[in-house]
Motif scaffolding. Structure first.
Motif: not given
Length: 134
Positions: A82-94
């Protein structure tokens, strides 16, 4: 270690069950995620440590209405990542996957503490909506 993202990536039920339990603070359940998303979802995104079959670092499900509306569900990132931008990247790819499927809208609902994530990091905007607790 680099993170790889895959739209409709392969995964095993136990790894999503463990990630979901960690992310949402409940005991690991025996949910048949593979069957569930294959039957009901437009797609999903898997984030993995490294290339190919690395450890599952994040997951997001994209449900849809079969037309122009897609819905982000179950966005989760492993605590160690967490805190590494992974969540935002997941949503961007979604969002890319939904756009490629010709969806016109991507919806999300969330608890107040996630406003900054979804509005600032992911680019969602506030809309009027309704909800009935069942």
């Amino acid at each position: 270690m680099a993170i790889t993202y895959e739209w409709r990536g392969d995964f095993e039920d136990p790894e999503v069950n463990l990630l979901h339990a960690e992310g949402f603070g409940h005991p690991a359940l025996d949910i048949g995620w593979r069957e569930q998303v294959r039957r009901h979802s437009l797609g999903w995104v898997c984030a993995r440590d490294g290339a190919g079959a690395g450890e599952l670092a994040g997951f997001v499900n994209v449900a849809w209405d079969g037309g122009v509306h897609a819905f982000v569900l179950d966005t989760v990132v492993a605590g160690r990542r967490r805190g590494q931008g992974i969540g935002a990247a997941l949503v961007a790819r979604a969002a890319e996957g939904a756009r490629d499927a010709r969806c016109e809208w991507l919806h999300v609902d969330f608890d107040d503490e996630l406003r900054g994530f979804y509005f600032d990091a992911c680019g969602f905007r506030s809309t009027a909506a309704g909800l009935i607790a069942l």
